[in-house]
Enzyme design. Structure first.
Site, PDB file in Angstrom:
ATOM      1  N   GLU A  82       0.856  -1.203   0.000  1.00 40.93           N
ATOM      2  CA  GLU A  82       0.000   0.000   0.000  1.00 40.93           C
ATOM      3  C   GLU A  82       0.888   1.248   0.000  1.00 40.93           C
ATOM      4  OE1 GLU A  82      -1.522   0.927   3.904  1.00 40.93           O
ATOM      5  OE2 GLU A  82      -3.362   1.829   3.110  1.00 40.93           O
ATOM      6  N   LYS A  88      -9.421   2.011  -1.966  1.00 44.02           N
ATOM      7  CA  LYS A  88      -9.670   1.485  -0.610  1.00 44.02           C
ATOM      8  C   LYS A  88     -11.038   1.885  -0.073  1.00 44.02           C
ATOM      9  CE  LYS A  88      -7.132   1.431   3.819  1.00 44.02           C
ATOM     10  NZ  LYS A  88      -5.854   1.898   4.424  1.00 44.02           N
ATOM     11  N   CYS A  91      -4.924  -2.826   3.040  1.00 46.19           N
ATOM     12  CA  CYS A  91      -4.617  -2.651   4.469  1.00 46.19           C
ATOM     13  C   CYS A  91      -5.809  -2.865   5.394  1.00 46.19           C
ATOM     14  CB  CYS A  91      -3.952  -1.303   4.710  1.00 46.19           C
ATOM     15  SG  CYS A  91      -3.182  -1.295   6.357  1.00 46.19           S
TER      16      CYS A  91
HETATM   17  N1  CDT Z   1      -3.042   1.711   6.442  1.00 46.63           N
HETATM   18  C1  CDT Z   1      -3.960   1.152   7.272  1.00 46.63           C
HETATM   19  O1  CDT Z   1      -5.089   0.952   6.884  1.00 46.63           O
HETATM   20  N2  CDT Z   1      -3.554   0.907   8.522  1.00 46.63           N
HETATM   21  C2  CDT Z   1      -4.434   0.434   9.566  1.00 46.63           C
HETATM   22  C3  CDT Z   1      -3.911   0.910  10.861  1.00 46.63           C
HETATM   23  C4  CDT Z   1      -4.757   0.601  11.998  1.00 46.63           C
HETATM   24  S1  CDT Z   1      -6.067   1.672  12.277  1.00 46.63           S
HETATM   25  C5  CDT Z   1      -5.395   3.208  12.661  1.00 46.63           C
HETATM   26  C6  CDT Z   1      -4.548  -1.077   9.592  1.00 46.63           C
HETATM   27  O2  CDT Z   1      -5.676  -1.573   9.692  1.00 46.63           O
HETATM   28  O3  CDT Z   1      -3.538  -1.787   9.579  1.00 46.63           O
END
Ligand code: CDT
Length: 311
Positions: free
Chosen positions: A47, A123, A168
């Site tokens: 990502e 996303k 993600c």
């Molecule tokens: N980039 C991304 O979506 N990161 C989130 C971070 C946790 S929530 C702040 C994840 O789900 O890994």
């Protein structure tokens, strides 16, 4: 029967704020060539692979827009497309997209071995917060900087199989895999940037790697698909990100896993026909799913108050 597809998870270590796109693309090219030497046909990059994970900062104007791509390929990213085509290798790449009419998305594309962009995904599940919060050691402003993708999860016929993309935070939601699973998905590409410290509940920090595997392995098994989870990890601009990239089979087992927090390529030969072993037996959706029951439960939501079941 077997349908082998050699897939590389091209994990990235940190990208610092000052790193140029051209410098990042050089790193991607090194991994692309390494993966191709090892027989990979599809290379999965993370990502927001082209920049530092900028939602950690409060930004506006040009300081924000400098992290976005207006064109794909651009002059800086074209060498990646050219080299991939020359090598006959396809790739998945995550980046921040600025559309001509000014929309901003957290996007990933799938590029076939002949250089064609065959899929674009924006996303859907945007984590974090809408406005800066001073109490946090670092920000997570995805909800300020991106709009949620309007197009949902779609499967594409590519690489000799059915390929889908999630990004993600999507990987934590069973709906992401299931919407792809209902379309028969055989490979889900998932890039991620996951800060290990979760400010709203630091008790979860020690579980970051556990949860990462838990959700992707469950998504793979319950939807009879390969899942390729690829991190941008390591300590980036003072924030520690989870690495632990992994290629997971339809059994839910990890067949290849990164061992570092740096740029690293792991390759696995993924037999797409292994998906059919599960899709035709325990997860034969047409035979065993009960969608009519799920609809009924949804419409009764709220009929039972939380805790009622305990009384
Ligand atoms: N980039 C991304 O979506 N990161 C989130 C971070 C946790 S929530 C702040 C994840 O789900 O890994």
């Amino acid at each position: 029967m077997s349908r082998p597809l050699a897939i590389a998870a091209a994990q990235m270590g940190p990208v610092v704020r000052a790193e140029t796109r051209a410098q990042v693309v050089e790193r991607l090219l090194l991994m692309l060539r390494d993966a191709a030497d090892r027989g990979a046909e599809l290379v999965v990059f993370p990502e927001l692979a082209l920049t530092s994970f900028f939602p950690r900062w409060e930004l506006s104007g040009d300081a924000l827009l400098t992290f976005f791509e207006r064109d794909m390929p651009s002059a800086d990213t074209k060498p990646l497309f050219d080299e991939a085509k020359r090598l006959g290798v396809g790739f998945h790449l995550g980046y921040a997209e600025l559309t001509p009419d000014g929309h901003r998305y957290n996007t990933a594309i799938l590029v076939e071995r002949d250089g064609r962009v065959v899929a674009k995904y924006r996303k859907v599940h945007l984590p974090g917060h809408e406005e800066p919060e001073a109490w946090r050691p670092f920000q997570h402003l995805e909800r300020k900087y991106f709009e949620p993708g309007p197009e949902s999860f779609r499967v594409q016929r590519a690489f000799g199989g059915l390929v889908g993309i999630a990004i993600c935070n999507d990987r934590r939601w069973p709906e992401a895999y299931r919407v792809l699973g209902l379309q028969g998905v055989e490979v889900v590409c998932i890039g991620y940037n996951t800060p290990i410290h979760y400010a709203p509940d630091p008790g979860q920090d020690r579980l970051a790697a556990f949860h990462n595997n838990l959700v992707m392995a469950a998504g793979a098994y319950q939807n009879a698909t390969w899942v390729v989870g690829v991190a941008k990890g390591g300590v980036e601009e003072g924030v520690e990100g989870l690495s632990d990239s992994q290629i997971i089979g339809p059994s839910g087992e990890v067949v290849a896993r990164s061992a570092t927090t740096s740029d690293e390529v792991v390759v696995a030969v993924c037999d797409l026909d292994l998906c059919l072993d599960y899709k035709r037996t325990v997860f034969d959706f047409d035979r065993y799913r009960r969608p009519e029951m799920y609809t009924r439960i949804t419409s009764q939501r709220g009929a039972v108050a939380p805790g009622d079941a305990d009384r």
